[in-house]
Design a protein around this motif. Sequence first.
Motif, short mmCIF file in Angstrom:
data_model
loop_
_atom_site.label_atom_id
_atom_site.label_comp_id
_atom_site.label_asym_id
_atom_site.label_seq_id
_atom_site.Cartn_x
_atom_site.Cartn_y
_atom_site.Cartn_z
N UNK A 182 -146.91 -30.58 -57.72
CA UNK A 182 -147.89 -29.96 -56.85
C UNK A 182 -147.34 -29.84 -55.44
N UNK A 183 -147.55 -28.70 -54.84
CA UNK A 183 -147.00 -28.50 -53.50
C UNK A 183 -147.95 -29.05 -52.45
N UNK A 185 -148.22 -29.74 -48.43
CA UNK A 185 -147.56 -29.21 -47.25
C UNK A 185 -146.88 -30.30 -46.41
N UNK A 186 -147.40 -31.49 -46.43
CA UNK A 186 -146.78 -32.49 -45.57
C UNK A 186 -146.68 -33.82 -46.29
N UNK B 270 -139.92 -30.10 -50.21
CA UNK B 270 -141.24 -29.48 -50.15
C UNK B 270 -141.17 -28.07 -49.58
N UNK B 273 -139.74 -25.98 -52.26
CA UNK B 273 -140.71 -25.85 -53.34
C UNK B 273 -141.83 -24.88 -52.95
N UNK B 274 -142.22 -24.95 -51.68
CA UNK B 274 -143.24 -24.01 -51.20
C UNK B 274 -142.71 -22.59 -51.27
N UNK B 277 -142.70 -21.43 -54.75
CA UNK B 277 -144.05 -21.07 -55.19
C UNK B 277 -144.40 -19.67 -54.69
N UNK B 336 -154.65 -24.49 -55.65
CA UNK B 336 -153.66 -24.65 -54.58
C UNK B 336 -154.18 -24.03 -53.27
N UNK B 339 -156.90 -26.19 -51.98
CA UNK B 339 -156.31 -27.47 -51.62
C UNK B 339 -155.65 -27.36 -50.25
N UNK B 343 -156.80 -29.38 -47.17
CA UNK B 343 -155.75 -30.24 -46.61
C UNK B 343 -155.64 -30.04 -45.10
N UNK B 399 -147.66 -29.23 -40.21
CA UNK B 399 -146.85 -29.35 -41.43
C UNK B 399 -145.58 -28.56 -41.26
N UNK B 400 -145.15 -27.90 -42.33
CA UNK B 400 -143.93 -27.11 -42.22
C UNK B 400 -144.26 -25.64 -42.05
N UNK B 401 -145.53 -25.38 -41.82
CA UNK B 401 -145.92 -24.00 -41.55
C UNK B 401 -145.89 -23.13 -42.79
N UNK B 402 -146.05 -23.74 -43.96
CA UNK B 402 -146.04 -22.93 -45.17
C UNK B 402 -147.36 -22.96 -45.92
N UNK B 403 -148.21 -23.93 -45.56
CA UNK B 403 -149.48 -24.08 -46.28
C UNK B 403 -150.31 -22.81 -46.28
#
Lengths: 224, 445
Positions: A182-183, A185-186, B270, B273-274, B277, B336, B339, B343, B399-403
């Motif tokens: 599962x992705x 973000x942090x 991550x 992986x993002x 995705x 996702x 989420x 998140x 975060x990494x700015x990908x959410x």
Amino acid sequence: MKVLIIEDEKTLAFEMEKFLKKAFFLCDLAHSFKQGFNKLELNQYDYVLIDLGLPDGDGFELLSKAKKSNPDAAYIILTARGKLEDRVAGLDMGADDYLAKPFFLPELQSRMQAIARRKFKVAEELIPLGNFSIDLQKRFVFFEEEQIELSRKEFDLLSYLLLHKNRVLTRMQLSEHIWGNFVDDDYDSNYIDAHIKNIRKKLNGYASTEWLETVRGVGYRIKK
Amino acid sequence: MKLSTKLTLFITGSKLAIVGLFILLLPFLIRQIASNYTNFSLRNQQKKVLQNINKKGIDYYFEGDNSYGSYTMLKDEYIALETVAQTLKLDTIRDTKRIVEQDTIAYRVLSFTFQKNKKNYLLEIGKTTASINLYNDALQRFALYVLIILIALSIIIDLIFTRQLIKPLGQIIKLRLTNSRFPFKKKHGHINTSTQDFKYLDHSLISLMDQINEAFEKEREFTANASHEFMTPISILQNKMENLLTEESASEAVQEHVVDMMKTLERLKKISRSLLLISRIENEQFSKQEEIEPQTLFNEMVEEIGHRLEEKNIQIDIELSHNKRLSHINHDLLFQLFYNLINNAIKFNKENGSIQISDHLEKGYYSILVSDSGQGIKAEDIPHVFDRFKKTGHAENAGYGLGLAIVKSIANYLNLKVQVNSILGEGASFKVIFEIEQRISKSIT
């Protein structure tokens, strides 16, 4: 238990071998379709780990050939592709499991153990753990005759640590196992600590949980 | 206003203006024509009379008298010939009144003097003015009708022609612009037109679209390849570190370092992986055939994320009053999406804050709103929140700015709309809009 690792990235194959050796597996390595095919013709393995991205042939093809020479082996597909179709195709062709790179080595070991339980119909007895006992199949934790309620995640965590007893597992390895691919973000490790705290709280009411160790700065371990 | 409408309006307007002018001028014109024609026929009669006199002599009319006059039956016309003084010289046509048998009648009179046998004669030929304008009204009306019919015909012809003429433009707009959704997958042939400009426009648009597609394709490929290629070296590093951790000889300090490295590696993992995705979504590797009840989805979500809520002591209220069953959707992707939204709602929230999740039915659309009591988003950042690697908010919990980039990809793929509202310092809300006819099979009670 004999394992054949068919992986063209030698470094990765060596690391897998190193890890599995510590868990008392006997490992054979192959770095190409051809090598893998030859080894499969000559030997009988309990586990075959096949990387789909082989340079000189298709991993799926190797899988179908291998099923003929090693019908009793358990097959796990490794891939960096992680496509749904690949997963489905692999499982359809008779692979037992599927791991997307990068995977944590304890995860690989767990999958292998799970396959073993399914394949070899190992009826797990109650595993003793300090004054407690755990039934991995039925997912129960007992203190003497009394059943203790753990949440799904708590049980997953406890059983995972138990499967890799005496090995320190980092929070990431644990969270990866619980969350799967599962992705998120942090990076956020606190919830593993929270779960561990809850497990201790629930079990400590009955008996000591000294066997569940915190390894400072690294992670957790179950000592037996 | 559309080009065809503009052209139609212009053509009709200009024609009507010209016709209006013509209709205004018509009585005057008709009168003019009638009076000119009268003058012409008076001159003709004068010619005839003079020819007769030349041929047959003046006595042909005088018959011994020294003057001659004659009327038609209704006194419409008359002709008079008489001798006049030598000094009189006349050659005119004018309107004047004459008394004919006690009636005063308005005539147009041609007066002409000529010499014959050393005598001076005056010839008068008259036509009543009433008879001149006799047909004016009828003519006017006739002209008007003919004009109206002609105008109507020409407008219809013009409209048909311009419509035909700019039809390709409409087709270009419809095919290439309004009905095209990026990425432009459908291959259309060229628009059938003989107009050079439209051909050029169409070809240019097609080549532009191809260029955009190509660029997008390249980016897509790059994302997919890069994120895949990262995975192997990451795997190697990760497994090396894991083995290092289990070395008997590794001191506690070394182990801590290794764990730190693993954390950094985890970040890298991550990120790729993002990206993976996103690229899988872009390459449409997910089915869209599933059905979901939002309530079930959020129950799973809370179980998944409960510990994080507890950490910051955040109250989450899920009030789905409609709870429509959503169809043609992918469970994992929708999970996702929400989420990531929740998140963020936790990440940017304050201690003891709250998150509200509610659903609404409005204007035929079903929507789910996720709002938080967090720090909110700056107005100037709102347009960019969905950009990849865009970091807003405070550095320490960005975060990494990908959410949200993932949220956007998923929304595009599942044909959802996501709207952002925020008041800085008071919180942000994300609204996910579903198209009702398409996605909601039936209400659940």
